[in-house]
Every structure is written in structure tokens, then in C-alpha cells.
Design an enzyme around this catalytic site. Structure first.
Site, mmCIF file in Angstrom:
data_model
loop_
_atom_site.group_PDB
_atom_site.id
_atom_site.type_symbol
_atom_site.label_atom_id
_atom_site.label_comp_id
_atom_site.label_asym_id
_atom_site.label_seq_id
_atom_site.Cartn_x
_atom_site.Cartn_y
_atom_site.Cartn_z
ATOM 1 N N VAL A 74 0.830 -1.206 0.000
ATOM 2 C CA VAL A 74 0.000 0.000 0.000
ATOM 3 C C VAL A 74 0.865 1.257 0.000
ATOM 4 C CG1 VAL A 74 -1.754 1.288 1.300
ATOM 5 C CG2 VAL A 74 -1.890 -1.210 1.164
ATOM 6 N N CYS A 75 2.018 1.183 0.652
ATOM 7 C CA CYS A 75 2.882 2.358 0.854
ATOM 8 C C CYS A 75 3.234 3.103 -0.429
ATOM 9 C CB CYS A 75 4.152 1.964 1.596
ATOM 10 S SG CYS A 75 3.858 1.248 3.226
#
Length: 197
Positions: A49-50
């Protein structure tokens, strides 16, 4: 974490990879006094997700700068990991040449100070809005699988600037250009009579 809102943001000095790709060994939060700051934490470089969040902040960077707001990312990775990820093309899972600092919190001190460090040793997705005097005015923390909203971060900067400029308060879902509310009983009644339906 919630206890930090209305208090001075914990200061720190650390090494960061800057927007031009250089290392800055004495990067300090206090250097940004006089500007608004979005300080955000993310779990780890080279994860899932980062990169979507980091790239989304970068794409919105001009909008933050228009509001006199700087964006700073922090994770528990080293500056060398940040640099390697920044130099990995997006189509290979990297973040590309993002234009704002990524701070190395290898000893986890900063994440701990901001109350986002998990027992497993990585930081939750914490986002902190710091005003021009260094006071935290807004904080939100997401669990690891839940990506944050960059539009909401921008909206909160707008709301803070509006409040500081006009003194009125910003009701639910307020956006720049919409009616705000005078913080009195009459102001609430007036706002609700015009907008509750």
C-alpha cells in the site's frame, strides 16, 4: 496518539533523503516552522500500500505547496533503503523520484514519540497536520491494510487555514468555498437552517 493534538509536535533530528535525492544528516522538523506540515508515517519501504500513498502525495505536492504546506514521510527504514526505493522505477515497484523528504527512523524513536509504533516494530499509517507554530492540529491513524486519503489531508489543511483566517469553524464534509459556521448558538442554528436538508 490522540493526546498529541493541540500539543507541540515532538521534535526530531534525523537523516532524510531529500527531494533532489541527496542525503541530509541533520534534517529537523523545526526547520519547517512558519509553514504547515503534513508529517506521515508508513510501515516499510518496498511494500504494498505504501508506494501508492507516497506517489499520491507526490502527485498532489503542488497543491500542498500552494497552501504553504510541506509534506514529509517517515518510516523505520534506513536512508539507504529510502534512496534505493526512490531510485527504483515505478513500473518495477519503486516510488520514482518523489520531490519531498523521506526520513529514516531506524531506531524507531520518531515513530514511538508520535504513538504509531506497533509491537511488531513497524509504524501504522499515521498522518499529522502541524501548524505554522509547530502545534499538531489534526491526526488520523490507519491500520496497515488501509490506505489514507490524500484529498482528506488537503481538506484538513484548507479547513485549518480557513479557521485561522476567518475564525469560523468548519462543519462535517466542509470544503473550501462552502459555508462555514460561526461558533455560537445562533451560528449553529443559522448554518443548520441553510444546510441541514
Amino acid at each position: 496518539m490522540c493526546r498529541l493534538v493541540t500539543k507541540q509536535a515532538p521534535g526530531f533530528t534525523a537523516t532524510a533523503v531529500m527531494g533532489d535525492g541527496s542525503f541530509k544528516d541533520d534534517f529537523t522538523l523545526s526547520d519547517y516552522r512558519g509553514k504547515y506540515v503534513i508529517l506521515f508515517f508508513y510501515p516499510l519501504d518496498f511494500t504494498f500500500v505504501c508506494p501508492s500513498e507516497i506517489i499520491a502525495f507526490d502527485k498532489a505536492l503542488a497543491k500542498f505547496h500552494e497552501k504553504n504546506c510541506e509534506v514529509i514521510g517517515v518510516s523505520i527504514d534506513s536512508q539507504f533503503s529510502h534512496w534505493a526505493w526512490r531510485n527504483t522505477p515505478v513500473n518495477n515497484g519503486g516510488i520514482g523520484e518523489i520531490q519531498y523528504p523521506l526520513v529514516a527512523d531506524l531506531d524507531k524513536t520518531i515513530s514511538r514519540q508520535y504513538g504509531v509504533l506497533l509491537d511488531m516494530g513497524v509504524a501504522l499509517r499515521g498522518t499529522f497536520l502541524i501548524d505554522k507554530e509547530g502545534v499538531i492540529r489534526h491526526a488520523v491513524v490507519n491500520d496497515l491494510p488501509l490506505g489514507r486519503s490524500i484529498e482528506e489531508a488537503l481538506r484538513m489543511v484548507d479547513a485549518l487555514i480557513f479557521h485561522e483566517t476567518h475564525g469560523d469553524v468548519c462543519p462535517a464534509n466542509w470544503k473550501e468555498g462552502e459555508d462555514a459556521m460561526t461558533p455560537t448558538a445562533e451560528g449553529v442554528a443559522d448554518y443548520l437552517s441553510k444546510n441541514a436538508s
